[in-house]
Every structure is written in C-alpha cells, then in structure tokens.
Design a protein around this motif. Sequence first.
Motif, PDB file in Angstrom:
ATOM      1  N   SER A  37       8.140   3.952  -2.963  1.00 40.70           N
ATOM      2  CA  SER A  37       8.171   4.360  -4.363  1.00 40.70           C
ATOM      3  C   SER A  37       9.328   3.626  -4.985  1.00 40.70           C
ATOM      4  O   SER A  37       8.987   3.081  -6.318  1.00 40.70           O
ATOM      5  CB  SER A  37       8.497   5.762  -4.366  1.00 40.70           C
ATOM      6  OG  SER A  37       9.892   5.860  -3.778  1.00 40.70           O
ATOM      7  N   ASN A  38      10.151   2.867  -4.474  1.00 43.31           N
ATOM      8  CA  ASN A  38      11.483   2.118  -4.948  1.00 43.31           C
ATOM      9  C   ASN A  38      10.841   0.770  -5.286  1.00 43.31           C
ATOM     10  O   ASN A  38      10.756   0.288  -6.267  1.00 43.31           O
ATOM     11  CB  ASN A  38      12.476   1.769  -3.984  1.00 43.31           C
ATOM     12  CG  ASN A  38      13.747   1.328  -4.595  1.00 43.31           C
ATOM     13  OD1 ASN A  38      13.649   1.079  -5.961  1.00 43.31           O
ATOM     14  ND2 ASN A  38      14.738   1.049  -3.836  1.00 43.31           N
ATOM     15  N   LEU A  39       9.906   0.236  -4.417  1.00 41.07           N
ATOM     16  CA  LEU A  39       9.365  -1.138  -4.644  1.00 41.07           C
ATOM     17  C   LEU A  39       8.353  -0.788  -5.788  1.00 41.07           C
ATOM     18  O   LEU A  39       8.160  -2.073  -6.824  1.00 41.07           O
ATOM     19  CB  LEU A  39       8.781  -1.680  -3.243  1.00 41.07           C
ATOM     20  CG  LEU A  39       9.722  -1.951  -1.916  1.00 41.07           C
ATOM     21  CD1 LEU A  39       9.027  -2.563  -0.986  1.00 41.07           C
ATOM     22  CD2 LEU A  39      10.467  -3.299  -2.779  1.00 41.07           C
ATOM     23  N   LEU A  87       3.540  -2.577   3.990  1.00 41.46           N
ATOM     24  CA  LEU A  87       3.514  -3.753   3.373  1.00 41.46           C
ATOM     25  C   LEU A  87       3.257  -5.282   4.022  1.00 41.46           C
ATOM     26  O   LEU A  87       3.675  -5.173   5.300  1.00 41.46           O
ATOM     27  CB  LEU A  87       5.379  -3.900   3.021  1.00 41.46           C
ATOM     28  CG  LEU A  87       5.759  -5.253   2.222  1.00 41.46           C
ATOM     29  CD1 LEU A  87       5.187  -5.415   0.828  1.00 41.46           C
ATOM     30  CD2 LEU A  87       7.163  -5.247   2.125  1.00 41.46           C
ATOM     31  N   ALA A  88       2.616  -6.016   3.543  1.00 41.38           N
ATOM     32  CA  ALA A  88       2.308  -7.280   4.072  1.00 41.38           C
ATOM     33  C   ALA A  88       2.768  -8.256   3.089  1.00 41.38           C
ATOM     34  O   ALA A  88       2.377  -8.303   2.123  1.00 41.38           O
ATOM     35  CB  ALA A  88       0.886  -7.494   4.468  1.00 41.38           C
ATOM     36  N   SER A  89       3.712  -9.180   3.737  1.00 38.67           N
ATOM     37  CA  SER A  89       4.194 -10.312   2.664  1.00 38.67           C
ATOM     38  C   SER A  89       4.328 -11.682   3.549  1.00 38.67           C
ATOM     39  O   SER A  89       4.329 -11.508   4.842  1.00 38.67           O
ATOM     40  CB  SER A  89       5.659  -9.637   2.452  1.00 38.67           C
ATOM     41  OG  SER A  89       6.551  -9.740   3.413  1.00 38.67           O
ATOM     42  N   LYS A  90       4.262 -12.861   2.895  1.00 41.17           N
ATOM     43  CA  LYS A  90       4.727 -13.863   3.426  1.00 41.17           C
ATOM     44  C   LYS A  90       5.382 -14.792   2.233  1.00 41.17           C
ATOM     45  O   LYS A  90       4.988 -15.028   1.095  1.00 41.17           O
ATOM     46  CB  LYS A  90       3.215 -14.582   3.659  1.00 41.17           C
ATOM     47  CG  LYS A  90       3.180 -15.881   4.281  1.00 41.17           C
ATOM     48  CD  LYS A  90       1.887 -16.285   4.780  1.00 41.17           C
ATOM     49  CE  LYS A  90       1.953 -17.798   5.557  1.00 41.17           C
ATOM     50  NZ  LYS A  90       0.587 -18.224   5.813  1.00 41.17           N
ATOM     51  N   THR A  96       0.798  -1.206   0.012  1.00 36.08           N
ATOM     52  CA  THR A  96      -0.067  -0.016   0.162  1.00 36.08           C
ATOM     53  C   THR A  96       0.883   1.225   0.035  1.00 36.08           C
ATOM     54  O   THR A  96       2.003   1.041  -0.059  1.00 36.08           O
ATOM     55  CB  THR A  96      -0.921  -0.108   1.044  1.00 36.08           C
ATOM     56  OG1 THR A  96      -0.077  -0.020   2.387  1.00 36.08           O
ATOM     57  CG2 THR A  96      -1.706  -1.229   1.313  1.00 36.08           C
ATOM     58  N   SER A  97       0.269   2.416   0.433  1.00 37.01           N
ATOM     59  CA  SER A  97       1.075   3.634   0.192  1.00 37.01           C
ATOM     60  C   SER A  97       1.913   3.624   1.513  1.00 37.01           C
ATOM     61  O   SER A  97       2.812   4.482   1.492  1.00 37.01           O
ATOM     62  CB  SER A  97       0.209   4.790   0.210  1.00 37.01           C
ATOM     63  OG  SER A  97      -0.777   4.839   1.351  1.00 37.01           O
ATOM     64  N   LYS A 120       4.128  -3.893   7.861  1.00 37.67           N
ATOM     65  CA  LYS A 120       5.104  -3.267   8.282  1.00 37.67           C
ATOM     66  C   LYS A 120       5.085  -2.039   7.806  1.00 37.67           C
ATOM     67  O   LYS A 120       4.901  -1.698   6.704  1.00 37.67           O
ATOM     68  CB  LYS A 120       6.437  -4.159   7.778  1.00 37.67           C
ATOM     69  CG  LYS A 120       7.804  -3.346   8.481  1.00 37.67           C
ATOM     70  CD  LYS A 120       8.868  -4.209   7.942  1.00 37.67           C
ATOM     71  CE  LYS A 120      10.383  -3.546   8.605  1.00 37.67           C
ATOM     72  NZ  LYS A 120      11.640  -4.538   8.342  1.00 37.67           N
ATOM     73  N   ASN A 121       5.407  -0.974   8.470  1.00 38.74           N
ATOM     74  CA  ASN A 121       5.460   0.571   7.787  1.00 38.74           C
ATOM     75  C   ASN A 121       6.689   0.764   7.338  1.00 38.74           C
ATOM     76  O   ASN A 121       7.976   0.507   7.734  1.00 38.74           O
ATOM     77  CB  ASN A 121       5.102   1.519   9.135  1.00 38.74           C
ATOM     78  CG  ASN A 121       3.963   1.342   9.665  1.00 38.74           C
ATOM     79  OD1 ASN A 121       2.837   1.399   8.969  1.00 38.74           O
ATOM     80  ND2 ASN A 121       3.963   1.743  11.063  1.00 38.74           N
ATOM     81  N   LEU A 122       6.704   1.357   6.163  1.00 37.54           N
ATOM     82  CA  LEU A 122       7.737   1.874   5.414  1.00 37.54           C
ATOM     83  C   LEU A 122       7.806   3.368   5.044  1.00 37.54           C
ATOM     84  O   LEU A 122       6.623   3.871   4.958  1.00 37.54           O
ATOM     85  CB  LEU A 122       7.915   0.979   3.998  1.00 37.54           C
ATOM     86  CG  LEU A 122       7.893  -0.544   4.080  1.00 37.54           C
ATOM     87  CD1 LEU A 122       7.769  -1.123   2.718  1.00 37.54           C
ATOM     88  CD2 LEU A 122       9.233  -0.996   4.790  1.00 37.54           C
ATOM     89  N   ASP A 123       8.943   3.808   4.908  1.00 42.40           N
ATOM     90  CA  ASP A 123       9.006   5.366   4.358  1.00 42.40           C
ATOM     91  C   ASP A 123       8.667   5.638   3.003  1.00 42.40           C
ATOM     92  O   ASP A 123       8.302   4.485   2.276  1.00 42.40           O
ATOM     93  CB  ASP A 123      10.309   5.844   4.792  1.00 42.40           C
ATOM     94  CG  ASP A 123      11.488   4.996   4.019  1.00 42.40           C
ATOM     95  OD1 ASP A 123      11.300   3.990   3.176  1.00 42.40           O
ATOM     96  OD2 ASP A 123      12.636   5.345   4.576  1.00 42.40           O
ATOM     97  N   ASP A 124       8.551   6.496   2.628  1.00 41.88           N
ATOM     98  CA  ASP A 124       8.037   7.157   1.353  1.00 41.88           C
ATOM     99  C   ASP A 124       8.826   6.501   0.258  1.00 41.88           C
ATOM    100  O   ASP A 124       8.762   6.072  -0.917  1.00 41.88           O
ATOM    101  CB  ASP A 124       7.593   8.543   1.001  1.00 41.88           C
ATOM    102  CG  ASP A 124       6.749   8.997   1.982  1.00 41.88           C
ATOM    103  OD1 ASP A 124       5.755   8.202   2.458  1.00 41.88           O
ATOM    104  OD2 ASP A 124       6.465   9.919   2.419  1.00 41.88           O
TER     105      ASP A 124
END
Length: 268
Positions: free
Chosen positions: A192-194, A122-125, A118-119, A184-188
């Motif tokens: 944008s990189n992902l 990130l939710a991954s498995k 999302t903006s 997990k919270n990620l910065d902007d």
Amino acid sequence: MADRVYPAAKPAAPNGTAAPAPAPAAAAAAVNGGANQTFPANKSQLYNAARPTYRPMPPPRRKHRRSCCCCCCLFITFFIITIVLLAAIAGAIFWVLYRPQRPSFSVSTLQVSQFNLTSTKLASKFNLTVVARNPNKKISFFYDPINISFNSNDVDIGDGSLPAFMHDRKNTTTLKTVVSSSGKNLDDSAISNLKSKLKNKKSLPLEIKLDTKVKVKVGSLKTKKVGIRVKCTGIKITVPSGKTPTKATTSNVKCKVDLRIKIWKWTF
C-alpha cells in the motif's frame, strides 16, 4: 637439773622505770644480725605485678597507603598522556607523509527496466553503474565482494552484488551490475505504501546501500579488513509503462562512505 633463767618481762630503766618493748622490726633486725628486712608485697603490688606492661599500639599507616595510591594514579595518568601524545605525533607524521583521503563513490547511471507491483509481490530490475575513485597518491584499497540493496521508504525493492576488485592509487574504476527482485513477497503495508507513492507522485525515492570490507595498503604495509558502507540518497525513479526502460534522476545524488565497526553484537 640446771635452773632456767628467764629474762625479765620488762628490763628496768636506768631511772627505775620499765623499758619499752623493742619494736618488731628492730627485734627482727637484731635476730638477723642487724641486716635490712624485706617485707612481703601487699595486695596492690601483687595485682600490678600480675598485669602485663601496657604498651600503646602504633597508629595505622593510612598516610603511607594513600601516598602509594596517589603515586599509582599519577603514574597511570602520566602513562596515558604519554601514549596519547605519541599517537598524536605518529598520526601527524603519517598525515604529512601520505595525506590519506577516503575513496569516493557516485552513481553514474541507473535504468529501471522492470517494476511490476501486484497485490502481494514485486518484480523489479535495475541496471546500475557506479564509479569509484581513489584520490590517494600513496594508498591503495582492496575491496571484498560488495552487497547492494535498493530501498524505497524502508521497503526492500531489489538486491545485487559487485565482484571484489583492487583500487590502485589515483585510479578511477567503473562498476556495472544488475539489481533485481524476482517475485519478492511483500506485506500489505509495504504494498500500500508503494502504490500510494506511485499514484500521487508517479516516482519513487530510492536509497542505495553498498556494504563491503576493505583492506588498505600503505607502501608495503597492509592493514586488516575494515567494514564500510556507502549510502547514496537523492535518487528518483520512474516506473516504466511499457518495455522501454526509464532512467532515474541521478543529478543530485550524494554518496557517503562510513566505517562499519563491529563490537560484539553491535555494528557502528
């Protein structure tokens, strides 16, 4: 009263002339009964007698100190060379007897069952299967719990762990675990990189790191624990479009085992 008789001032010489006056030294000698007369010392003699006798100082013993320093340096050098030679001989004997080799790791399978970006989160498995091999005939390994981290372009996209296990001689062990990231919270910049990588290539490069400590057993002797890191590169993951998991590309994966030595605050 008796009359005093005074000697003549100058006795007459045999030829009728007046005799010369006796010298003071001769007169004094005649008074002392003819003995040798000692005279008082003059000023120069008195001055020299008062001064202490000059004795030259011996030169400093620099040569002796230098020789001692040289002997110490030679002894230390000889001692270090002896220690190095003994260590080399011991290492050569150990190599001939045991032929030690590093354990090897490889990624057998990797499935991506969830990857929601999302903006802000990130939710991954991931379902990970790792194969560990011990090629040694006389050496065993004891592993502590293993920490696993997934990184894509220096962005942490998942974390997991493996239990501790004992790696026996000439043994192959298969390890399975789940690596995930729950909201997990990620910065902007990371987001944008992902997103840019997914939009352009539809796949992400993945790097797997396994960090743990291992104890080595050689015969009946066990060493202290040493940190190691296993780094696996060359993996490509594809994000699943629905509920069906996708498999990552693991054909060209290379896993490298490195020692992790910690000195004070730094780890090498």
